[in-house]
Motif scaffolding. Sequence first.
Motif, mmCIF file in Angstrom:
data_model
loop_
_atom_site.group_PDB
_atom_site.id
_atom_site.type_symbol
_atom_site.label_atom_id
_atom_site.label_comp_id
_atom_site.label_asym_id
_atom_site.label_seq_id
_atom_site.Cartn_x
_atom_site.Cartn_y
_atom_site.Cartn_z
ATOM 1 N N PRO A 36 34.075 47.787 0.568
ATOM 2 C CA PRO A 36 33.391 49.026 0.246
ATOM 3 C C PRO A 36 34.284 50.268 0.292
ATOM 4 C CG PRO A 36 33.048 48.552 2.526
ATOM 5 C CD PRO A 36 33.920 47.469 1.979
ATOM 6 N N ILE A 37 35.607 50.095 0.233
ATOM 7 C CA ILE A 37 36.522 51.231 0.363
ATOM 8 C C ILE A 37 37.330 51.374 -0.919
ATOM 9 C CG2 ILE A 37 38.417 52.223 1.692
ATOM 10 C CD1 ILE A 37 37.530 50.421 4.018
ATOM 11 N N ARG A 38 37.508 52.605 -1.349
ATOM 12 C CA ARG A 38 38.379 52.915 -2.479
ATOM 13 C C ARG A 38 39.509 53.778 -1.950
ATOM 14 N NH1 ARG A 38 37.202 57.284 -6.452
ATOM 15 N NH2 ARG A 38 38.994 57.259 -7.785
ATOM 16 N N ALA A 39 40.737 53.466 -2.303
ATOM 17 C CA ALA A 39 41.897 54.240 -1.864
ATOM 18 C C ALA A 39 42.476 54.984 -3.059
ATOM 19 C CB ALA A 39 42.958 53.331 -1.262
ATOM 20 N N VAL A 40 42.707 56.281 -2.870
ATOM 21 C CA VAL A 40 43.359 57.123 -3.868
ATOM 22 C C VAL A 40 44.633 57.623 -3.206
ATOM 23 C CG1 VAL A 40 43.154 59.196 -5.273
ATOM 24 C CG2 VAL A 40 41.129 57.812 -4.815
ATOM 25 N N PHE A 41 45.776 57.470 -3.876
ATOM 26 C CA PHE A 41 47.037 57.854 -3.243
ATOM 27 C C PHE A 41 48.031 58.376 -4.258
ATOM 28 C CE2 PHE A 41 47.330 53.478 -4.477
ATOM 29 C CZ PHE A 41 48.633 53.307 -4.931
ATOM 30 N N MET A 42 48.955 59.169 -3.767
ATOM 31 C CA MET A 42 50.053 59.664 -4.581
ATOM 32 C C MET A 42 51.186 60.073 -3.656
ATOM 33 S SD MET A 42 48.747 63.455 -5.776
ATOM 34 C CE MET A 42 50.140 63.706 -6.825
ATOM 35 N N GLU A 75 40.592 54.052 12.723
ATOM 36 C CA GLU A 75 41.133 53.111 13.704
ATOM 37 C C GLU A 75 41.865 51.963 13.007
ATOM 38 O OE1 GLU A 75 41.727 51.546 17.658
ATOM 39 O OE2 GLU A 75 41.420 53.517 16.773
ATOM 40 N N ALA A 76 41.302 51.446 11.928
ATOM 41 C CA ALA A 76 41.959 50.373 11.179
ATOM 42 C C ALA A 76 43.292 50.857 10.614
ATOM 43 C CB ALA A 76 41.049 49.889 10.057
ATOM 44 N N TYR A 77 43.317 52.081 10.094
ATOM 45 C CA TYR A 77 44.571 52.639 9.581
ATOM 46 C C TYR A 77 45.583 52.838 10.710
ATOM 47 C CZ TYR A 77 48.009 55.878 7.788
ATOM 48 O OH TYR A 77 49.195 56.471 7.458
ATOM 49 N N ARG A 78 45.127 53.387 11.823
ATOM 50 C CA ARG A 78 46.010 53.685 12.954
ATOM 51 C C ARG A 78 46.700 52.415 13.449
ATOM 52 N NH1 ARG A 78 46.051 53.585 18.442
ATOM 53 N NH2 ARG A 78 44.045 52.542 18.575
ATOM 54 N N LEU A 79 45.970 51.317 13.532
ATOM 55 C CA LEU A 79 46.532 50.078 14.046
ATOM 56 C C LEU A 79 47.389 49.336 13.022
ATOM 57 C CD1 LEU A 79 43.470 48.742 16.049
ATOM 58 C CD2 LEU A 79 45.559 49.775 16.957
ATOM 59 N N ASN A 80 47.189 49.606 11.741
ATOM 60 C CA ASN A 80 47.873 48.828 10.696
ATOM 61 C C ASN A 80 48.735 49.663 9.764
ATOM 62 O OD1 ASN A 80 46.629 46.136 11.233
ATOM 63 N ND2 ASN A 80 44.787 47.346 10.904
ATOM 64 N N ASN A 101 26.373 51.731 0.395
ATOM 65 C CA ASN A 101 25.211 52.341 1.026
ATOM 66 C C ASN A 101 24.867 51.676 2.353
ATOM 67 O OD1 ASN A 101 24.896 54.072 -1.121
ATOM 68 N ND2 ASN A 101 23.506 52.702 -2.195
ATOM 69 N N GLU A 102 25.684 50.732 2.803
ATOM 70 C CA GLU A 102 25.384 50.022 4.043
ATOM 71 C C GLU A 102 26.595 50.007 4.966
ATOM 72 O OE1 GLU A 102 25.999 45.494 2.518
ATOM 73 O OE2 GLU A 102 24.214 46.564 1.831
ATOM 74 N N LEU A 103 26.345 49.691 6.223
ATOM 75 C CA LEU A 103 27.397 49.610 7.229
ATOM 76 C C LEU A 103 27.995 48.207 7.239
ATOM 77 C CD1 LEU A 103 25.561 51.447 10.133
ATOM 78 C CD2 LEU A 103 27.328 52.371 8.642
ATOM 79 N N PHE A 104 29.262 48.109 7.667
ATOM 80 C CA PHE A 104 29.948 46.837 7.769
ATOM 81 C C PHE A 104 30.507 46.688 9.176
ATOM 82 C CE2 PHE A 104 29.710 47.364 3.278
ATOM 83 C CZ PHE A 104 29.817 46.106 2.714
ATOM 84 N N PRO A 105 30.712 45.450 9.638
ATOM 85 C CA PRO A 105 31.322 45.259 10.954
ATOM 86 C C PRO A 105 32.776 45.755 10.959
ATOM 87 C CG PRO A 105 30.519 43.167 10.050
ATOM 88 C CD PRO A 105 30.316 44.216 9.011
ATOM 89 N N THR A 106 33.259 46.102 12.124
ATOM 90 C CA THR A 106 34.605 46.662 12.246
ATOM 91 C C THR A 106 35.669 45.694 11.733
ATOM 92 O OG1 THR A 106 33.884 47.980 14.120
ATOM 93 C CG2 THR A 106 36.243 47.667 13.872
ATOM 94 N N LYS A 107 35.511 44.395 11.976
ATOM 95 C CA LYS A 107 36.498 43.411 11.494
ATOM 96 C C LYS A 107 36.593 43.411 9.973
ATOM 97 C CE LYS A 107 36.651 40.135 15.279
ATOM 98 N NZ LYS A 107 36.514 38.736 15.678
ATOM 99 N N ALA A 108 35.461 43.540 9.318
ATOM 100 C CA ALA A 108 35.460 43.559 7.852
ATOM 101 C C ALA A 108 36.136 44.819 7.326
ATOM 102 C CB ALA A 108 34.031 43.466 7.326
ATOM 103 N N LYS A 112 39.658 45.078 5.050
ATOM 104 C CA LYS A 112 39.736 45.790 3.769
ATOM 105 C C LYS A 112 40.823 46.860 3.788
ATOM 106 C CE LYS A 112 36.338 43.505 2.015
ATOM 107 N NZ LYS A 112 36.435 42.657 0.841
ATOM 108 N N VAL A 113 40.940 47.582 4.913
ATOM 109 C CA VAL A 113 41.984 48.603 5.024
ATOM 110 C C VAL A 113 43.361 47.939 4.986
ATOM 111 C CG1 VAL A 113 43.003 50.331 6.549
ATOM 112 C CG2 VAL A 113 40.544 50.304 6.180
ATOM 113 N N CYS A 114 43.534 46.808 5.671
ATOM 114 C CA CYS A 114 44.815 46.084 5.638
ATOM 115 C C CYS A 114 45.148 45.638 4.220
ATOM 116 C CB CYS A 114 44.761 44.877 6.561
ATOM 117 S SG CYS A 114 44.755 45.269 8.303
#
Length: 125
Positions: A36-42, A75-80, A101-108, A112-114
């Motif tokens: 459920p995450i979209r990353a935009v970067f430059m 937190e996921a970004y900070r650790l990884n 529109n919904e919540l996900f568990p921290t592991k999920a 996704k961030v990794c």
Amino acid sequence: MDKPGTHKLSKSERLCSRKAIEELFKGGHKSMSAYPIRAVFMPSGTAETRLLVSVPKRCLKHAVDRNRVKRQVREAYRLNKALLHLPEAMGLNIAFLWTSNELFPTKAVTAKVCNLLQRIHESVV
């Protein structure tokens, strides 16, 4: 073993500048998604990677839920963040946008961030 302080997310690592945020979303950026995450970067003009986390009110109506998701993503970004392996003189501006529109568990969320950090590294280097 990690050096002390390598897992911090300092103020200088947060993308706060309105000008930099507008530049990130105006154009010349790359984008990728891992639901459920979209990353935009430059690339940024500095040697430091900066992060922005956004959870729209139209996705999660309650502030408690939005704050929880932002905490999970930070937190996921900070650790990884070591997964980026960027050259020393190169920095990025990264925005993580919540699209569900919904919540996900921290592991999920962490998985996704990794995934996104690894894909960003592959596309930049």
